[in-house]
Structures are given as C-alpha cells and as structure tokens.
Design a protein around this motif. Structure first.
Motif, PDB file in Angstrom:
ATOM      1  N   ARG A 192       0.844  -3.163   5.669  1.00 29.41           N
ATOM      2  CA  ARG A 192       1.986  -2.379   6.140  1.00 29.41           C
ATOM      3  C   ARG A 192       1.700  -0.895   5.976  1.00 29.41           C
ATOM      4  O   ARG A 192       1.229  -0.459   4.926  1.00 29.41           O
ATOM      5  CB  ARG A 192       3.246  -2.723   5.346  1.00 29.41           C
ATOM      6  CG  ARG A 192       3.779  -4.133   5.559  1.00 29.41           C
ATOM      7  CD  ARG A 192       4.503  -4.250   6.904  1.00 29.41           C
ATOM      8  NE  ARG A 192       5.132  -5.555   7.031  1.00 29.41           N
ATOM      9  CZ  ARG A 192       4.532  -6.648   7.477  1.00 29.41           C
ATOM     10  NH1 ARG A 192       3.252  -6.578   7.828  1.00 29.41           N
ATOM     11  NH2 ARG A 192       5.167  -7.792   7.575  1.00 29.41           N
ATOM     12  N   VAL A 193       2.021  -0.114   6.994  1.00 26.63           N
ATOM     13  CA  VAL A 193       1.987   1.344   6.886  1.00 26.63           C
ATOM     14  C   VAL A 193       3.314   1.763   6.278  1.00 26.63           C
ATOM     15  O   VAL A 193       4.375   1.462   6.822  1.00 26.63           O
ATOM     16  CB  VAL A 193       1.792   2.003   8.262  1.00 26.63           C
ATOM     17  CG1 VAL A 193       1.827   3.522   8.131  1.00 26.63           C
ATOM     18  CG2 VAL A 193       0.485   1.557   8.898  1.00 26.63           C
ATOM     19  N   THR A 194       3.259   2.427   5.115  1.00 25.72           N
ATOM     20  CA  THR A 194       4.485   2.757   4.394  1.00 25.72           C
ATOM     21  C   THR A 194       4.887   4.220   4.506  1.00 25.72           C
ATOM     22  O   THR A 194       5.963   4.602   4.036  1.00 25.72           O
ATOM     23  CB  THR A 194       4.325   2.394   2.907  1.00 25.72           C
ATOM     24  OG1 THR A 194       3.180   3.079   2.366  1.00 25.72           O
ATOM     25  CG2 THR A 194       4.140   0.886   2.744  1.00 25.72           C
ATOM     26  N   GLY A 195       4.052   5.043   5.124  1.00 32.23           N
ATOM     27  CA  GLY A 195       4.412   6.441   5.294  1.00 32.23           C
ATOM     28  C   GLY A 195       3.245   7.232   5.847  1.00 32.23           C
ATOM     29  O   GLY A 195       2.101   6.794   5.784  1.00 32.23           O
ATOM     30  N   SER A 196       3.556   8.406   6.401  1.00 26.67           N
ATOM     31  CA  SER A 196       2.510   9.269   6.937  1.00 26.67           C
ATOM     32  C   SER A 196       2.961  10.712   6.854  1.00 26.67           C
ATOM     33  O   SER A 196       4.168  11.009   6.811  1.00 26.67           O
ATOM     34  CB  SER A 196       2.182   8.910   8.391  1.00 26.67           C
ATOM     35  OG  SER A 196       3.320   9.084   9.224  1.00 26.67           O
ATOM     36  N   SER A 197       1.989  11.623   6.842  1.00 29.13           N
ATOM     37  CA  SER A 197       2.302  13.042   6.780  1.00 29.13           C
ATOM     38  C   SER A 197       2.770  13.541   8.145  1.00 29.13           C
ATOM     39  O   SER A 197       2.457  12.951   9.183  1.00 29.13           O
ATOM     40  CB  SER A 197       1.069  13.830   6.333  1.00 29.13           C
ATOM     41  OG  SER A 197       0.032  13.709   7.300  1.00 29.13           O
ATOM     42  N   ALA A 198       3.504  14.643   8.124  1.00 24.45           N
ATOM     43  CA  ALA A 198       4.032  15.207   9.370  1.00 24.45           C
ATOM     44  C   ALA A 198       2.918  15.681  10.292  1.00 24.45           C
ATOM     45  O   ALA A 198       3.105  15.740  11.513  1.00 24.45           O
ATOM     46  CB  ALA A 198       4.979  16.368   9.051  1.00 24.45           C
ATOM     47  N   TRP A 213      -1.929   9.134   5.420  1.00 23.71           N
ATOM     48  CA  TRP A 213      -0.958   8.047   5.531  1.00 23.71           C
ATOM     49  C   TRP A 213      -1.148   7.075   4.381  1.00 23.71           C
ATOM     50  O   TRP A 213      -2.174   7.069   3.714  1.00 23.71           O
ATOM     51  CB  TRP A 213      -1.062   7.357   6.882  1.00 23.71           C
ATOM     52  CG  TRP A 213      -2.279   6.493   7.076  1.00 23.71           C
ATOM     53  CD1 TRP A 213      -2.384   5.136   6.873  1.00 23.71           C
ATOM     54  CD2 TRP A 213      -3.570   6.920   7.535  1.00 23.71           C
ATOM     55  NE1 TRP A 213      -3.656   4.704   7.174  1.00 23.71           N
ATOM     56  CE2 TRP A 213      -4.404   5.774   7.579  1.00 23.71           C
ATOM     57  CE3 TRP A 213      -4.114   8.152   7.902  1.00 23.71           C
ATOM     58  CZ2 TRP A 213      -5.734   5.830   7.977  1.00 23.71           C
ATOM     59  CZ3 TRP A 213      -5.446   8.218   8.295  1.00 23.71           C
ATOM     60  CH2 TRP A 213      -6.238   7.063   8.330  1.00 23.71           C
ATOM     61  N   ASN A 214      -0.141   6.241   4.155  1.00 25.89           N
ATOM     62  CA  ASN A 214      -0.163   5.256   3.077  1.00 25.89           C
ATOM     63  C   ASN A 214       0.052   3.851   3.630  1.00 25.89           C
ATOM     64  O   ASN A 214       0.795   3.665   4.595  1.00 25.89           O
ATOM     65  CB  ASN A 214       0.928   5.554   2.050  1.00 25.89           C
ATOM     66  CG  ASN A 214       0.758   6.919   1.405  1.00 25.89           C
ATOM     67  OD1 ASN A 214      -0.300   7.233   0.888  1.00 25.89           O
ATOM     68  ND2 ASN A 214       1.811   7.731   1.445  1.00 25.89           N
ATOM     69  N   GLU A 215      -0.601   2.890   3.006  1.00 26.42           N
ATOM     70  CA  GLU A 215      -0.461   1.498   3.395  1.00 26.42           C
ATOM     71  C   GLU A 215      -0.358   0.629   2.144  1.00 26.42           C
ATOM     72  O   GLU A 215      -0.752   1.051   1.050  1.00 26.42           O
ATOM     73  CB  GLU A 215      -1.654   1.036   4.239  1.00 26.42           C
ATOM     74  CG  GLU A 215      -1.827   1.839   5.517  1.00 26.42           C
ATOM     75  CD  GLU A 215      -2.976   1.355   6.396  1.00 26.42           C
ATOM     76  OE1 GLU A 215      -3.173   1.948   7.463  1.00 26.42           O
ATOM     77  OE2 GLU A 215      -3.674   0.397   6.016  1.00 26.42           O
ATOM     78  N   GLY A 255      -3.843   4.935  -0.205  1.00 29.82           N
ATOM     79  CA  GLY A 255      -3.554   6.145   0.551  1.00 29.82           C
ATOM     80  C   GLY A 255      -4.810   6.665   1.229  1.00 29.82           C
ATOM     81  O   GLY A 255      -5.887   6.689   0.626  1.00 29.82           O
TER      82      GLY A 255
END
Length: 239
Positions: free
Chosen positions: A178-184, A199-201, A217
């Motif tokens: 799962r991709v849990t977040g990414s930078s702008a 990005w984080n997974e 990350g």
C-alpha cells in the motif's frame, strides 16, 4: 535501516559518445530522449498475445506460491517502464524492444490484491513475455522494487526468528503493498521512474498464518538515485 539504489541509466546521460545501439544511454542526451519517445510511439501489446503472456505469468506465480489458479483475469492499462535500469539494459543489448507494467485482477480467486506483471516485447517486435513483478500497489519501478524486496524479506526473516522460529516458509513475498503517503513535489512517472520527491509504502507478508507489515520510505535524489528506509520500529507483527 537505510539503503540506496542508483539508476545508472540516468547518471550516464551526461556522457556524449556516438553509437548505433537501439538505445544509447551513453550518447547524446537529447538523442537518447528522442529514441525513448520513438520506442514508445510503437503500438502497445494487446489482444490474444498479451492475454497469453499475462496468463502464463500469473499461472506460473500461482504454482510457485501455491495460490489459486485463476481462469478469469482483468488486465489493467499498460504503463511503460523503458527507463527502468533492467529494461533499458535489455533494450541496449538488443534483446527486447520495450517493457511495460500492468496490474492484473484475479476475478475468480479469493479476494486479494491485484498482481503486477512486467511485460517484455522481444526485439522482433512481436514475441511477448510476462514476468511476475509483485502483488499490491507500489510506486517503485521493477528494479527498485526488486532491490527493496531483498531488504524487506531480510527484515521479515529476522522478525520471524524471534516471533516464531518454527516458521520457515519456502516463499516469502508480499501479499499486499500500500502507498501510504507522498510528498507534494513527487514527480509523475517518466517512462517508469520518478526523479523528484518521496513516498511511503507498507509491505505486508503473511507467513505461517501471521501478518507482518513493514513500513518503507522512498526518497529520490533528483539525479537518478533513490534511497529507501525500513522503519524497524514501525513493523507490525500479528500472530
């Protein structure tokens, strides 16, 4: 735990030597980009050859991991991964024409994350080969994902030795990513790779009935390199 993966194909763009290769990363950068664009103007794989290549790759993976053998597949759009280091190397060697990633849903198997298939078209412009490239979503390109897999598997094995020493699975690949977040500032994919942002997974394994999730990350350095960090403190183990 920190690792670094460098995509040499991009680090080589500063060199300027002439060559008759089908794709020359050591040649003129502008010509290299034009060649990549020309490769990707060719028609995408489709129809029965694509279905057969994907089906064979999915069936082979199912046999290897002892999973459900599907007969109904839904093949997602093909995304080029021309600038993945392995794919570029095969093109330069004259062994393939191009490579793509497709997300494949197994419609007649128990619910589970879709499977990613790497599709390679031979230099003859016709023959297709499908290769299992993971299960679940990820923003990592095939070569980067393969390197990160080695690190996550090593951490998973270490944790299993502590939590359940009797658990020694023959296969240890994620059943979910799962991709849990990414930078702008995360850049869009450029023929398979990303040059900017982070990005984080979370990569999840299910050995011996357990559930083991490892946060990871990724951070690009803008020049073809990508770092990743495994969050040892964030590992979740469920018996």
């Amino acid at each position: 735990m920190r690792f670094r993966f460098v995509a040499p194909i991009l680090l080589a763009l500063a060199a300027t030597t002439a060559s008759a290769l089908p794709l020359d990363p050591l040649g003129d950068p502008d010509q290299f980009r034009r060649d990549v664009e020309e490769i990707n103007r060719r028609p995408l794989p489709d129809g029965e050859p694509l279905a057969r290549a994907v089906g064979e790759a999915v069936a082979f993976d199912a046999r290897m991991r002892g999973r459900c053998q599907p007969k109904k597949l839904r093949i997602g759009p093909l995304a080029p991964v021309t600038l993945d280091g392995m794919v570029t190397g095969l093109i330069v060697a004259g062994k393939i024409e191009n490579g793509w990633i497709s997300t494949v849903t197994l419609e007649d198997c128990p619910p589970g994350d879709p499977i990613r298939i790497l599709i390679l078209r031979d230099a003859d412009g016709t023959t297709l080969q499908g290769i299992f490239a993971g299960q679940g979503e990820t923003l990592a390109w095939p070569t980067l994902a393969r390197e990160a897999l080695r690190a996550t598997v090593a951490m998973a094995v270490q944790r299993l030795k502590v939590e359940d020493p009797a658990c020694a699975p023959k296969d240890l690949t994620p059943t979910s990513v799962r991709v849990t977040g990414s930078s702008a500032d995360l850049s869009p994919s450029q023929y398979g790779i990303r040059l900017k942002g982070s990005w984080n997974e979370v990569w999840t394994f299910e050995p011996c009935g357990h559930r083991l999730s490892i946060p990871i990350g990724f951070r690009t350095n803008g020049s073809g390199g990508t770092y990743w960090d495994l969050d040892r403190g964030g590992v979740l183990f469920v018996h």
